[in-house]
Design a protein around this motif. Structure first.
Motif, PDB file in Angstrom:
ATOM      1  N   ARG A   1       3.371   5.389  -8.370  1.00  0.00           N
ATOM      2  CA  ARG A   1       2.690   6.398  -9.177  1.00  0.00           C
ATOM      3  C   ARG A   1       3.629   7.547  -9.525  1.00  0.00           C
ATOM      4  O   ARG A   1       3.644   8.026 -10.661  1.00  0.00           O
ATOM      5  N   VAL A   2       4.424   7.967  -8.543  1.00  0.00           N
ATOM      6  CA  VAL A   2       5.393   9.043  -8.786  1.00  0.00           C
ATOM      7  C   VAL A   2       6.444   8.568  -9.804  1.00  0.00           C
ATOM      8  O   VAL A   2       6.816   9.312 -10.715  1.00  0.00           O
TER       9      VAL A   2
ATOM     10  N   THR B   1       2.345   1.964  -3.355  1.00  0.00           N
ATOM     11  CA  THR B   1       1.456   2.348  -4.463  1.00  0.00           C
ATOM     12  C   THR B   1       1.646   3.812  -4.903  1.00  0.00           C
ATOM     13  O   THR B   1       1.902   4.060  -6.081  1.00  0.00           O
ATOM     14  N   PRO B   2       1.564   4.803  -3.969  1.00  0.00           N
ATOM     15  CA  PRO B   2       1.814   6.171  -4.432  1.00  0.00           C
ATOM     16  C   PRO B   2       3.252   6.379  -4.913  1.00  0.00           C
ATOM     17  O   PRO B   2       3.490   7.207  -5.802  1.00  0.00           O
ATOM     18  N   ILE B   3       4.189   5.609  -4.358  1.00  0.00           N
ATOM     19  CA  ILE B   3       5.582   5.752  -4.797  1.00  0.00           C
ATOM     20  C   ILE B   3       5.708   5.295  -6.258  1.00  0.00           C
ATOM     21  O   ILE B   3       6.353   5.950  -7.079  1.00  0.00           O
TER      22      ILE B   3
ATOM     23  N   LEU C   1      10.882   9.885  -1.161  1.00  0.00           N
ATOM     24  CA  LEU C   1      10.001   8.784  -0.771  1.00  0.00           C
ATOM     25  C   LEU C   1      10.800   7.498  -0.536  1.00  0.00           C
ATOM     26  O   LEU C   1      10.606   6.800   0.455  1.00  0.00           O
TER      27      LEU C   1
ATOM     28  N   LEU D   1       0.833  -1.198   0.000  1.00  0.00           N
ATOM     29  CA  LEU D   1       0.000   0.000   0.000  1.00  0.00           C
ATOM     30  C   LEU D   1       0.874   1.257   0.000  1.00  0.00           C
ATOM     31  O   LEU D   1       0.628   2.202  -0.747  1.00  0.00           O
ATOM     32  N   ILE D   2       1.915   1.259   0.855  1.00  0.00           N
ATOM     33  CA  ILE D   2       2.826   2.408   0.921  1.00  0.00           C
ATOM     34  C   ILE D   2       3.545   2.571  -0.431  1.00  0.00           C
ATOM     35  O   ILE D   2       3.808   3.684  -0.877  1.00  0.00           O
TER      36      ILE D   2
ATOM     37  N   VAL E   1      11.097  14.227  -5.588  1.00  0.00           N
ATOM     38  CA  VAL E   1      10.028  13.642  -4.771  1.00  0.00           C
ATOM     39  C   VAL E   1      10.244  12.133  -4.621  1.00  0.00           C
ATOM     40  O   VAL E   1      10.163  11.580  -3.521  1.00  0.00           O
TER      41      VAL E   1
ATOM     42  N   LEU F   1      11.459   5.409   3.072  1.00  0.00           N
ATOM     43  CA  LEU F   1      11.143   3.993   3.241  1.00  0.00           C
ATOM     44  C   LEU F   1      12.409   3.207   3.614  1.00  0.00           C
ATOM     45  O   LEU F   1      12.344   2.237   4.368  1.00  0.00           O
TER      46      LEU F   1
ATOM     47  N   SER G   1       5.110   8.884 -13.152  1.00  0.00           N
ATOM     48  CA  SER G   1       5.067  10.279 -13.579  1.00  0.00           C
ATOM     49  C   SER G   1       6.414  10.732 -14.124  1.00  0.00           C
ATOM     50  O   SER G   1       6.464  11.568 -15.032  1.00  0.00           O
TER      51      SER G   1
END
Lengths: 278, 117
Positions: free
Chosen positions: B81-82, B77-79, B108, B74-75, B104, B112, B85
């Motif tokens: 996504r970045v 997932t946004p990483i 991240l 879960l943690i 960014v 972690l 990008s």
């Protein structure tokens, strides 16, 4: 309570928090931590860890729906992420040096502020004539679809917005919340971004900011799997149901009731913190 | 690209929720009653602190580690996504934003990996 009952209780509480959070747009995190600590007696640090994980789940879940509609502005989001991730890592690191009493009082004050904000209606104040030179330099201006076709906006006060975001990141890391309210303020009030764009962009940023804090919390041992599991699954289920219901109704009465509940929990957090009972 | 990001986010959340749930059920089958007391903060054992530790725990047959793996996904997932990008801005030849997005992403990953003050 035996462990299975405790897990079921956590799941139910999180389900309700996720449902209310998604219906009111405030996010489930704001009431989850106070309920876990004040009602269920969970240590504040474990509660913050579990809430943070749930914040990532709801943000990513909601963002997967928004991303195709063309509202969120990825450039604005990414530029401001520099501020929020730096702030979040600093805030999450700082959390280790504060006592839980101090954290509880800060949490209460931030909650009171969001309760007050959510009782007010947001107003668009979009500037369509001039842009901040920084906004031009970073190509932040954009357009978004409306019923009358594309509507374009110029971004204002980039420096001020960036600074508020740094603060939002620190609070997010310190308290394990999404800080969505503060993010929307920076984008609505300072940068004058249309409400639809700022809400969806902030939602995308919340997940990234929370992931930055989560790394620090994980390494500090604040994320307990057996506590975070029912909380995360409950909030996720609640927010999915909430998003479905939202398509049918826009409950403004619920918003007021929820704001009052948040305010009540905020006062209780502050009192518990001051009396050293947390 | 937007489609890919949408799919990635949804897949990340669903996979992590499924893994977490599976770990939780395994825990109750394996241990039934045993659960820590959350009134007192002790901090998690080091096995649950890091990506390597969690994988090691699963190999040892610890159900808590499987739950933690779900949370790690879960943690991540946004990483992820970045990271996507970065690729999206590179395709647009937008160097400024490739650089910003890499900053960014680095923050991240560092957090972690155990960076804190």
């Amino acid at each position: 309570m035996n462990p299975l009952q405790f897990t079921a209780t956590l799941f139910s509480v999180a389900l309700v928090a996720g449902l209310l959070g998604s219906l009111t747009g405030l996010g489930g995190g704001v009431i989850l931590t106070p309920v876990l600590t004040l009602v269920l007696g969970v240590d504040l640090r474990y509660a913050i860890g579990a809430t943070l994980v749930s914040v990532i789940a709801t943000s990513s879940g909601a963002a997967s729906a928004y991303v195709r509609e063309g509202y969120s502005n990825v450039r604005i989001g990414m530029l401001l992420e520099v501020a929020t991730t730096a702030g979040a890592i600093a805030g999450a690191s700082l959390a280790g040096y504060f006592s839980t009493q101090v954290l509880a009082v800060i949490f209460g004050v931030v909650l009171l502020h969001s309760a007050w904000l959510s009782s007010r209606r947001p107003k668009d104040s979009v500037d369509t004539t001039n842009a901040d030179p920084l906004a031009t330099r970073f190509r932040l201006d954009g357009c978004y679809p409306t019923a009358q076709g594309l509507s374009c906006y110029h971004v204002q006060h980039v420096g001020a917005g960036f600074s508020v975001m740094l603060g939002a990141g620190v609070l997010s890391g310190l308290l394990g919340i999404g800080s969505g309210a503060l993010k929307v303020i920076a984008m609505d009030r300072a940068m004058r971004i249309p409400f639809k764009v700022s809400t969806t962009t902030s939602n995308f940023m919340i997940g990234v900011t929370a992931a930055a804090s989560a790394g620090v919390y994980l390494n500090r041992g604040y994320i307990d799997p057996l506590l975070a599991m029912p909380v995360m699954l409950g909030v996720l289920a609640g927010s999915v149901v909430g998003a479905r219901m939202m398509a049918r109704a826009r409950p403004s009465v619920l918003r007021v009731v929820f704001a009052a509940l948040v305010g009540l929990l905020a006062v209780e957090m502050i009192i518990s913190g001051l009396r050293g009972r947390i | 690209m937007d489609r890919m990001i949408g799919v990635l986010l949804r897949a990340g959340v669903i996979l992590s929720a499924a893994t977490t749930l599976a770990g939780g059920i395994w825990h109750f089958v394996q241990h039934g009653g045993a659960m820590p007391d959350y009134h007192v903060f002790r901090g998690e054992p080091s096995e649950l602190h890091s990506v390597g530790g969690v994988l090691h725990g699963i190999a040892q047959g610890h159900s808590e580690s499987l739950v933690q793996l779900g949370l790690l996904m879960l943690i991540a997932t946004p990483i992820a996504r970045v990271a996507l990008s970065v690729a999206a801005f590179a395709v647009q030849r937008d160097r400024t934003y490739v650089a910003i997005t890499l900053v960014v992403l680095t923050a991240l990953v560092a957090s972690l990996a155990g960076l804190h003050f």
